[in-house]
Design an enzyme around this catalytic site. Sequence first.
Site, PDB file in Angstrom:
ATOM      1  N   LYS A 221       0.916  -1.142   0.020  1.00 28.90           N
ATOM      2  CA  LYS A 221      -0.247   0.157   0.170  1.00 28.90           C
ATOM      3  C   LYS A 221       0.787   1.405  -0.089  1.00 28.90           C
ATOM      4  O   LYS A 221       0.458   1.895  -0.789  1.00 28.90           O
ATOM      5  CB  LYS A 221      -0.938   0.097   1.374  1.00 28.90           C
ATOM      6  CG  LYS A 221      -1.712   1.349   1.523  1.00 28.90           C
ATOM      7  CD  LYS A 221      -2.579   1.704   0.176  1.00 28.90           C
ATOM      8  CE  LYS A 221      -3.194   2.963   0.482  1.00 28.90           C
ATOM      9  NZ  LYS A 221      -4.185   3.450  -0.673  1.00 28.90           N
ATOM     10  N   ARG A 228       3.950   6.539  -7.086  1.00 28.80           N
ATOM     11  CA  ARG A 228       3.214   7.616  -7.884  1.00 28.80           C
ATOM     12  C   ARG A 228       3.767   8.847  -7.455  1.00 28.80           C
ATOM     13  O   ARG A 228       3.740   9.825  -8.304  1.00 28.80           O
ATOM     14  CB  ARG A 228       1.769   7.579  -7.187  1.00 28.80           C
ATOM     15  CG  ARG A 228       0.709   8.295  -8.171  1.00 28.80           C
ATOM     16  CD  ARG A 228      -0.414   8.151  -7.967  1.00 28.80           C
ATOM     17  NE  ARG A 228      -1.781   8.942  -8.268  1.00 28.80           N
ATOM     18  CZ  ARG A 228      -2.116   9.012  -9.653  1.00 28.80           C
ATOM     19  NH1 ARG A 228      -1.487   8.049 -10.486  1.00 28.80           N
ATOM     20  NH2 ARG A 228      -2.846   9.974 -10.085  1.00 28.80           N
ATOM     21  N   CYS A 275      -3.629  10.591   0.579  1.00 25.84           N
ATOM     22  CA  CYS A 275      -2.716   9.411   0.116  1.00 25.84           C
ATOM     23  C   CYS A 275      -1.249   9.597  -0.315  1.00 25.84           C
ATOM     24  O   CYS A 275      -0.225   9.344   0.405  1.00 25.84           O
ATOM     25  CB  CYS A 275      -3.248   8.538  -1.004  1.00 25.84           C
ATOM     26  SG  CYS A 275      -4.903   8.185  -0.555  1.00 25.84           S
ATOM     27  N   TYR A 337      -7.713  19.601  -3.800  1.00 24.91           N
ATOM     28  CA  TYR A 337      -6.270  18.928  -3.963  1.00 24.91           C
ATOM     29  C   TYR A 337      -6.497  18.481  -5.366  1.00 24.91           C
ATOM     30  O   TYR A 337      -5.377  18.049  -5.998  1.00 24.91           O
ATOM     31  CB  TYR A 337      -5.685  18.243  -2.932  1.00 24.91           C
ATOM     32  CG  TYR A 337      -6.165  16.609  -3.207  1.00 24.91           C
ATOM     33  CD1 TYR A 337      -7.403  16.361  -2.431  1.00 24.91           C
ATOM     34  CD2 TYR A 337      -5.709  15.839  -3.880  1.00 24.91           C
ATOM     35  CE1 TYR A 337      -7.916  15.046  -2.492  1.00 24.91           C
ATOM     36  CE2 TYR A 337      -6.175  14.268  -4.006  1.00 24.91           C
ATOM     37  CZ  TYR A 337      -7.271  14.262  -3.252  1.00 24.91           C
ATOM     38  OH  TYR A 337      -7.898  12.999  -3.462  1.00 24.91           O
TER      39      TYR A 337
HETATM   40  N1  SAJ Z   1      -1.164  14.711  -9.326  1.00 21.80           N
HETATM   41  C1  SAJ Z   1      -0.132  15.603 -10.346  1.00 21.80           C
HETATM   42  N2  SAJ Z   1       0.343  14.611 -11.369  1.00 21.80           N
HETATM   43  C2  SAJ Z   1      -0.381  13.489 -11.745  1.00 21.80           C
HETATM   44  C3  SAJ Z   1      -1.158  12.977 -10.827  1.00 21.80           C
HETATM   45  C4  SAJ Z   1      -1.544  13.515  -9.686  1.00 21.80           C
HETATM   46  O1  SAJ Z   1       0.467  16.551 -10.026  1.00 21.80           O
HETATM   47  O2  SAJ Z   1       0.322  12.797 -12.776  1.00 21.80           O
HETATM   48  C5  SAJ Z   1      -1.644  15.316  -8.275  1.00 21.80           C
HETATM   49  C6  SAJ Z   1      -3.119  15.659  -8.379  1.00 21.80           C
HETATM   50  O3  SAJ Z   1      -3.192  16.934  -8.864  1.00 21.80           O
HETATM   51  C7  SAJ Z   1      -3.452  15.776  -6.798  1.00 21.80           C
HETATM   52  C8  SAJ Z   1      -2.180  14.745  -6.432  1.00 21.80           C
HETATM   53  O4  SAJ Z   1      -1.374  14.524  -7.047  1.00 21.80           O
HETATM   54  O5  SAJ Z   1      -3.009  16.972  -6.092  1.00 21.80           O
HETATM   55  C9  SAJ Z   1      -2.919  13.427  -5.832  1.00 21.80           C
HETATM   56  O6  SAJ Z   1      -3.497  13.174  -7.115  1.00 21.80           O
HETATM   57  P1  SAJ Z   1      -4.164  11.300  -7.237  1.00 21.80           P
HETATM   58  O7  SAJ Z   1      -4.461  11.150  -8.346  1.00 21.80           O
HETATM   59  O8  SAJ Z   1      -2.799  10.542  -6.587  1.00 21.80           O
HETATM   60  O9  SAJ Z   1      -5.439  11.404  -6.031  1.00 21.80           O
HETATM   61  P2  SAJ Z   1      -5.450  10.544  -4.704  1.00 21.80           P
HETATM   62  O10 SAJ Z   1      -4.245  11.234  -3.688  1.00 21.80           O
HETATM   63  O11 SAJ Z   1      -6.719  10.580  -4.487  1.00 21.80           O
HETATM   64  O12 SAJ Z   1      -4.752   9.245  -5.053  1.00 21.80           O
HETATM   65  C10 SAJ Z   1      -5.575   8.252  -4.937  1.00 21.80           C
HETATM   66  C11 SAJ Z   1      -4.534   6.961  -4.496  1.00 21.80           C
HETATM   67  N3  SAJ Z   1      -5.560   5.858  -4.315  1.00 21.80           N
HETATM   68  C12 SAJ Z   1      -5.124   5.237  -2.967  1.00 21.80           C
HETATM   69  O13 SAJ Z   1      -4.161   5.552  -2.044  1.00 21.80           O
HETATM   70  C13 SAJ Z   1      -6.233   4.300  -2.551  1.00 21.80           C
HETATM   71  C14 SAJ Z   1      -3.617   6.629  -5.855  1.00 21.80           C
HETATM   72  O14 SAJ Z   1      -2.881   5.425  -5.301  1.00 21.80           O
HETATM   73  C15 SAJ Z   1      -4.520   6.367  -6.855  1.00 21.80           C
HETATM   74  O15 SAJ Z   1      -3.356   6.188  -8.093  1.00 21.80           O
HETATM   75  C16 SAJ Z   1      -5.205   7.449  -7.058  1.00 21.80           C
HETATM   76  O16 SAJ Z   1      -6.295   7.678  -5.914  1.00 21.80           O
HETATM   77  C17 SAJ Z   1      -6.216   7.062  -8.323  1.00 21.80           C
HETATM   78  O17 SAJ Z   1      -5.802   7.655  -9.462  1.00 21.80           O
HETATM   79  O18 SAJ Z   1      -7.068   6.249  -8.193  1.00 21.80           O
END
Ligand code: SAJ
Length: 438
Positions: A221, A228, A275, A337
């Site tokens: 996890k 990421r 996360c 966010y």
């Molecule tokens: N972000 C970027 N660039 C990217 C992707 C995201 O700058 O390429 C930023 C977003 O704007 C945000 C932050 O990162 O501010 C987090 O984005 P996220 O897509 O990771 O969103 P989270 O935090 O909700 O991530 C969750 C995580 N899921 C769990 O922990 C169960 C992540 O592992 C998943 O990949 C993501 O959801 C998903 O896409 O499902």
Amino acid sequence: MEDLGQAIRGKKAKVAVIGLGYVGLPVACSFARAGFQVLGVERDETRAAQIGAGICPIGGREPGLAELLNEVIEGGRLQVTTDSSECRDAEVALIAVETPVDSVSKKPSYEALRAALRDLGPNLGPGCLLVIESTIAPQTMERIVKPLLEETSGLKADEDFHLAYCPERVMPGKLLANLRTCNRVIGGMSPAAAGLARELYRHIVEADLDTTDALTAELVKTTENAYRDVQIAFANEIALLCENVGADVYQVRRLVNKSPYRDMHVPGAGVGGHCTPKDPWLLVHGTEGKLQPKLIPTARGINDGMPLHVAALAEEGLAEAGRPVKGAKVAVLGYSYLENTSDARNSPTVPLVERLQALQATVVIHDPHFAEYSIDLEEAVTGSDCVVIMVAHDEYRNVDLTDLRAWVATPVLIDGRNIFDKATARELGFVYKGVGNR
Ligand code: SAJ
């Protein structure tokens, strides 16, 4: 174990879900929909009352959640309480409480988890299954969860009760869908516990349920989110290098990703959420030893630096437009966010606004998903000397740049999420600076 297994297979086992947040609420609703009798334990009285009345407290777009909650409350399948002693007759208990990290020490703050374990312990019946869903640092099950439960229940793990770790994989905006369709890892403190948990989750998860030991599950996890975070940090570093040489990082990314086995992530104004910014620190904390990590903390530093980089772009843009940042009116678009959500946890907009205010700019925040910031967009940007895009909400993607140009006093546009076309903005007279595309 056989009785419990039978009760789970037949959906006769009473399920308690402790913590009705982004994780616990959809889980409680899903088990109730599957046919279990579910007791939701929520310590926040207002939230418990709302949910008990069938009102979903989670804002933003969560397809199906509000309707499902109303259905299971109306049908009596889900009951809600603030009193954890009502868990005493539950054969299954899931804990889904927050596990933040301290903003300075980056160490896990387990207050909510410890409180939930202490409340549950005395109500833990022999022969039941307890599953932790909250994201925890590696070795937490062995070092904190198991001892605290044994101490407060007087029972012995693996002999008197079964203990497993099944980390959530939800994402705001897709809570119910992800719960059903995402593969899940189930880490048992014993193979028997893993097997029982697998029987349980089979009722609500259509994807793979991979059983393993608890430590492996804790590592999976935290690693998947550290992965990421590092990937995003790499994209952000390439964006900064592209700025050095005046290239467009989004064009670079598009073409890089046409190369086999490449998956360059999206650069931007920062990394927020519950996360991705937190789990790398849990991973580092839970694996401390002779060998020290370098990449993971460095990546965190790069991503935490992006909101400050956006502030520097705003300063530069204002200077180019002949406006000092001191006393300038800066309209910051986006407080959550993540696009199209109302979740502001660890939002990159917070450090950006702090920095701009430290530079003595006058900041107006706008976000259609927050009551306190959902003023009319035209009103928010009218008379501004700089507009900063921090979140790619659909509302902002649909803004006509000609209108925006007419509303602002000084045409400076800082695009933190690459939602506008640089050439079009410049043709309209904007000083345009995008992250990785200036
Ligand atoms: N972000 C970027 N660039 C990217 C992707 C995201 O700058 O390429 C930023 C977003 O704007 C945000 C932050 O990162 O501010 C987090 O984005 P996220 O897509 O990771 O969103 P989270 O935090 O909700 O991530 C969750 C995580 N899921 C769990 O922990 C169960 C992540 O592992 C998943 O990949 C993501 O959801 C998903 O896409 O499902």
